[in-house]
Motif scaffolding. Sequence first.
Motif, mmCIF file in Angstrom:
data_model
loop_
_atom_site.group_PDB
_atom_site.id
_atom_site.type_symbol
_atom_site.label_atom_id
_atom_site.label_comp_id
_atom_site.label_asym_id
_atom_site.label_seq_id
_atom_site.Cartn_x
_atom_site.Cartn_y
_atom_site.Cartn_z
ATOM 1 N N ILE A 1 -4.656 8.277 -7.094
ATOM 2 C CA ILE A 1 -4.257 7.531 -5.913
ATOM 3 C C ILE A 1 -4.013 8.568 -4.843
ATOM 4 C CG2 ILE A 1 -2.447 6.171 -4.843
ATOM 5 C CD1 ILE A 1 -2.386 4.372 -7.041
ATOM 6 N N THR A 2 -4.698 8.450 -3.769
ATOM 7 C CA THR A 2 -4.656 9.514 -2.774
ATOM 8 C C THR A 2 -3.456 9.382 -1.865
ATOM 9 O OG1 THR A 2 -5.937 8.175 -1.266
ATOM 10 C CG2 THR A 2 -7.143 9.684 -2.669
ATOM 11 N N GLY A 3 -2.759 8.277 -1.942
ATOM 12 C CA GLY A 3 -1.689 8.043 -0.976
ATOM 13 C C GLY A 3 -2.196 7.157 0.125
ATOM 14 N N GLU A 4 -3.486 7.078 0.237
ATOM 15 C CA GLU A 4 -4.089 6.207 1.234
ATOM 16 C C GLU A 4 -4.783 5.120 0.429
ATOM 17 O OE1 GLU A 4 -4.563 4.358 3.225
ATOM 18 O OE2 GLU A 4 -5.454 5.110 5.032
ATOM 19 N N SER A 5 -3.975 4.120 0.055
ATOM 20 C CA SER A 5 -4.454 3.184 -0.952
ATOM 21 C C SER A 5 -5.634 2.354 -0.478
ATOM 22 C CB SER A 5 -3.320 2.265 -1.370
ATOM 23 O OG SER A 5 -2.662 1.772 -0.248
ATOM 24 N N ARG A 6 -5.772 2.224 0.861
ATOM 25 C CA ARG A 6 -6.893 1.426 1.338
ATOM 26 C C ARG A 6 -8.198 2.192 1.200
ATOM 27 N NH1 ARG A 6 -3.972 1.263 6.755
ATOM 28 N NH2 ARG A 6 -3.796 3.376 5.982
ATOM 29 N N LYS A 7 -8.077 3.515 1.324
ATOM 30 C CA LYS A 7 -9.261 4.334 1.185
ATOM 31 C C LYS A 7 -9.739 4.358 -0.255
ATOM 32 C CE LYS A 7 -10.024 9.101 1.677
ATOM 33 N NZ LYS A 7 -9.384 10.306 2.173
ATOM 34 N N PHE B 1 0.104 -2.503 -10.311
ATOM 35 C CA PHE B 1 -0.401 -1.704 -9.206
ATOM 36 C C PHE B 1 0.715 -0.855 -8.608
ATOM 37 C CE2 PHE B 1 -4.390 -1.341 -7.164
ATOM 38 C CZ PHE B 1 -4.118 -0.678 -5.985
ATOM 39 N N MET B 2 1.918 -1.423 -8.566
ATOM 40 C CA MET B 2 3.041 -0.667 -8.029
ATOM 41 C C MET B 2 3.395 0.504 -8.934
ATOM 42 S SD MET B 2 5.046 -4.004 -6.751
ATOM 43 C CE MET B 2 6.396 -3.355 -5.802
ATOM 44 N N ALA C 1 0.890 3.169 -8.258
ATOM 45 C CA ALA C 1 1.183 3.802 -6.974
ATOM 46 C C ALA C 1 2.332 4.787 -7.130
ATOM 47 C CB ALA C 1 1.541 2.737 -5.940
ATOM 48 N N GLY D 1 1.220 7.846 -8.806
ATOM 49 C CA GLY D 1 0.391 8.649 -7.925
ATOM 50 C C GLY D 1 1.186 9.456 -6.918
ATOM 51 N N SER D 2 2.436 9.056 -6.685
ATOM 52 C CA SER D 2 3.219 9.728 -5.647
ATOM 53 C C SER D 2 4.003 10.916 -6.179
ATOM 54 C CB SER D 2 4.174 8.728 -4.996
ATOM 55 O OG SER D 2 5.275 8.466 -5.841
ATOM 56 N N PRO E 1 7.401 4.494 -4.019
ATOM 57 C CA PRO E 1 6.854 5.452 -3.062
ATOM 58 C C PRO E 1 6.422 4.712 -1.797
ATOM 59 C CG PRO E 1 5.182 4.898 -4.685
ATOM 60 C CD PRO E 1 6.437 4.153 -5.073
ATOM 61 N N ASN F 1 4.615 5.390 2.480
ATOM 62 C CA ASN F 1 3.992 6.313 3.417
ATOM 63 C C ASN F 1 3.978 5.669 4.787
ATOM 64 O OD1 ASN F 1 1.960 4.428 3.306
ATOM 65 N ND2 ASN F 1 0.479 5.754 2.309
ATOM 66 N N ALA G 1 -1.285 8.269 6.689
ATOM 67 C CA ALA G 1 -0.863 7.685 5.406
ATOM 68 C C ALA G 1 -1.067 8.656 4.245
ATOM 69 C CB ALA G 1 -1.629 6.392 5.153
ATOM 70 N N GLU G 2 -2.201 9.321 4.263
ATOM 71 C CA GLU G 2 -2.535 10.182 3.143
ATOM 72 C C GLU G 2 -1.581 11.369 3.050
ATOM 73 O OE1 GLU G 2 -6.692 10.545 3.077
ATOM 74 O OE2 GLU G 2 -6.677 12.170 1.607
ATOM 75 N N PHE H 1 2.460 10.284 1.839
ATOM 76 C CA PHE H 1 2.767 9.526 0.620
ATOM 77 C C PHE H 1 3.926 10.203 -0.104
ATOM 78 C CE2 PHE H 1 0.956 8.050 -3.697
ATOM 79 C CZ PHE H 1 1.557 6.821 -3.576
ATOM 80 N N ALA I 1 1.524 1.932 4.247
ATOM 81 C CA ALA I 1 0.192 1.623 3.732
ATOM 82 C C ALA I 1 0.078 1.987 2.264
ATOM 83 C CB ALA I 1 -0.871 2.342 4.550
ATOM 84 N N ALA J 1 0.083 0.942 -1.708
ATOM 85 C CA ALA J 1 -0.273 -0.237 -2.505
ATOM 86 C C ALA J 1 0.972 -0.827 -3.156
ATOM 87 C CB ALA J 1 -1.263 0.164 -3.596
ATOM 88 N N PRO J 2 1.093 -2.128 -3.180
ATOM 89 C CA PRO J 2 0.262 -3.126 -2.513
ATOM 90 C C PRO J 2 0.617 -3.222 -1.019
ATOM 91 C CG PRO J 2 1.772 -4.104 -4.127
ATOM 92 C CD PRO J 2 2.163 -2.701 -3.971
#
Lengths: 259, 489
Positions: A198-204, A230-231, A234, A237-238, B125, B127, B140-141, B144, B168, B170-171
């Motif tokens: 998870i890049t931190g930019e979840s939309r990407k 999903f949480m 996330a 990933g952080s 977490p 961002n 956002a990236e 995080f 931004a 998830a979710p």
Amino acid sequence: MFKKTYILFGIAFLLQTVVFGQTNKDMLHIQGGSYIPLYGRDSVLVKVNDFFMDKLPVTNQQYVDFVKQYPEWQKSKVKRLFADEMYLINWKNDTILNHTERLESPITYVSWFAASKYCECQGKRLPTVDEWEYVAMADEELADARVKKTYNEKILSWYEAPRTNTYEVGRNPENFWGVKDLHGLVWEWTSDFNSILITGESRKDVDKDTNLFCGSAAVGATDLMNYAAFMRYAFRGSITARYNIKNLGFRCVQDMPIE
Amino acid sequence: MKTKQHFLTLCFNCRQAFIAFAFITLTACSNKNKKEQIQAVDIPVNREMIAELTAPPHVPTPVGRRKAKKLIVDMEILEEEGEMTNGVSYVYWTFGGSVPGSFIRTRVGDEVEFHLKNHPDNKLPHNIDLHAVNGPGGGAESSFVAPGHEKVFSFKVLNPGLFVYHCATAPVGMHIANGMYGLILVEPEGGLPLVDKEYYLMQGDFYTKGAHGERGLQAFDMQKAIDEKADYVVFNGKVGALTGDNAITANVGETVRLFVGNGGPNLVSSFHVIGEIFDKVHVEGGDLINMNVQTTLIPAGGAAIVEFKVEVPGTFIMVDHSIFRAFNKGALGMLKVEGEEDKKIYSGELRDDIYLPEGGGIQTMPVGDSVVEEVPLQSLEEQLERGKQAYMQTCFACHQSEGQGIPSAFPPLANSDFLNADVNRAIGIVLNGLTGEITVNGETYNSVMTRQSLSPSEVANVLTYVYNSWGNSKKVVTTEMVEKVINQK
């Protein structure tokens, strides 16, 4: 003659189960199987072998005992490479907790390195993400309760409830496997927590050819069940292995002995 | 910037692009915006400055003529329980402890060093994606951040305008639905023209497990969010954040500037101020200025700057003109203007037949019956407390906070001879509504009160509250009394 053999076998079997049961009295047998994890599609079944899992998360008391036995993991002696400044920040000194903390609460403010070492010293290891998620998809009645509305509601409400880390372990009901507190107390370390990108930019992530490609896609109107999972992904990933977080503890697992 | 590159690739290949760039700069390209951007990148910064952050409805001091600076923004993320409306609470996720998050004010050329801190008590977490950033993910990236940690990243603000920021992680929808959004303003060099009053408001839609007004701590409802069926649509995070004592204020003759954002997650806002015309609107928060606008559309994840001069005193109601959201879901705020009347501009005699404020519940016209019953109550104290909650949700908009009513439109409940004369008649009016002429304390009123969808115990509570307030006869109305009136029909 044949009868005798049977009886002998029988005794041997009984003996084995008794011994077995004793050595693992705080651990529960999890029967392996396969399931589709959050990031999966029909074709991506994950296989989990049989293993034993701690019934409860590791407590403050157990961790106190650990650092007494292995002083290199005490707060003042730990290598910074293995745990950042937050390590055991709620402890008064190397072996005593702040008076606000309870010995029967789950240990938190521990790094992945520390958690891994703890398990190793008990002859155990941290669970993999797949193993953890496999056991965590059970509720009190079903091994896979993810499709039940109540299952997700309960988990999500915990994600919104503040300060659950101060509770004592074991207050949540046993799940299908007899395991407690996977949900509703603290997050838990897994051995390969950062294997999912998870890049931190979840939309990407939606556009990326990673496991989470499908994960993101799954969070459509048809697949509410994965929202709670999903949480967790996330959250995993952080973090990095040096982090020590207030709401993050762990428990250990053990492989089945080879027969 | 994108248009420029596009234009360039049309004319030249990549190697020549640099030369072309220099050429266009030298010959002062005809497009003004492009020129500004080229300059924005090159604006030097001197000195550091800690950014002033404010909670809504307030905004930081205008940038004025200050030079571009290195601006340190310190933002803390807090997950905490707050009040959605009377008796209803919700766990908000916030930037800076408020919904919407702290207002950030910058100028073109500033280099913002952003410190995003995730409080150790938080579970999740987070961002931040700032729409004012030119860069992947809007930050956002790079931001995080796990609970108990702090991330730092920096960006140079190039485009002037009013921009939304939001979480931004998830979710994504859930983080936004729980309140994780706010506004960042980028002023042009020299600042926006000064005005007398500036305020910050932002619309958001909320989705709760229980229906609108259902008491207690309400959890987020994912299904409703996906279906886009909002239980609450509010300004500044809660019902009543800008009404009564929280109303924003101005004096006659002053120019008011509102920085209006829309966090969403789902709904688009038709922002309107009842009784005012926007002299100037920065459409979608950008450079385009539209004049003399009645209602401006604010997209989810978008903003607008509206300005207007207030000519006459009175209370001006700010709404999302998707009007059921305003009167039934909470998207209503107030601007109170004090000063001299100007009869030439507005003759007086408040009549407001079209936007009859109706309070929080769902209303029906007179006739009909059956409403969901509530648990019976124990003490008078509890009855008064719940009665007050019901009053603030249902009756307050017309009869006002102290029961004073509105002269010649809505009769007073305070010290009311009409009310005190007949308790059964009062119960009947709340149950069935009332149309036609009545005389209260010597004044004649001819208005409409709709039937209120309240359960018998709620009727009992609210009337007990009214009778025990503002110099009334201190009667206690019981559920039985209400049921008796119902059965008389």
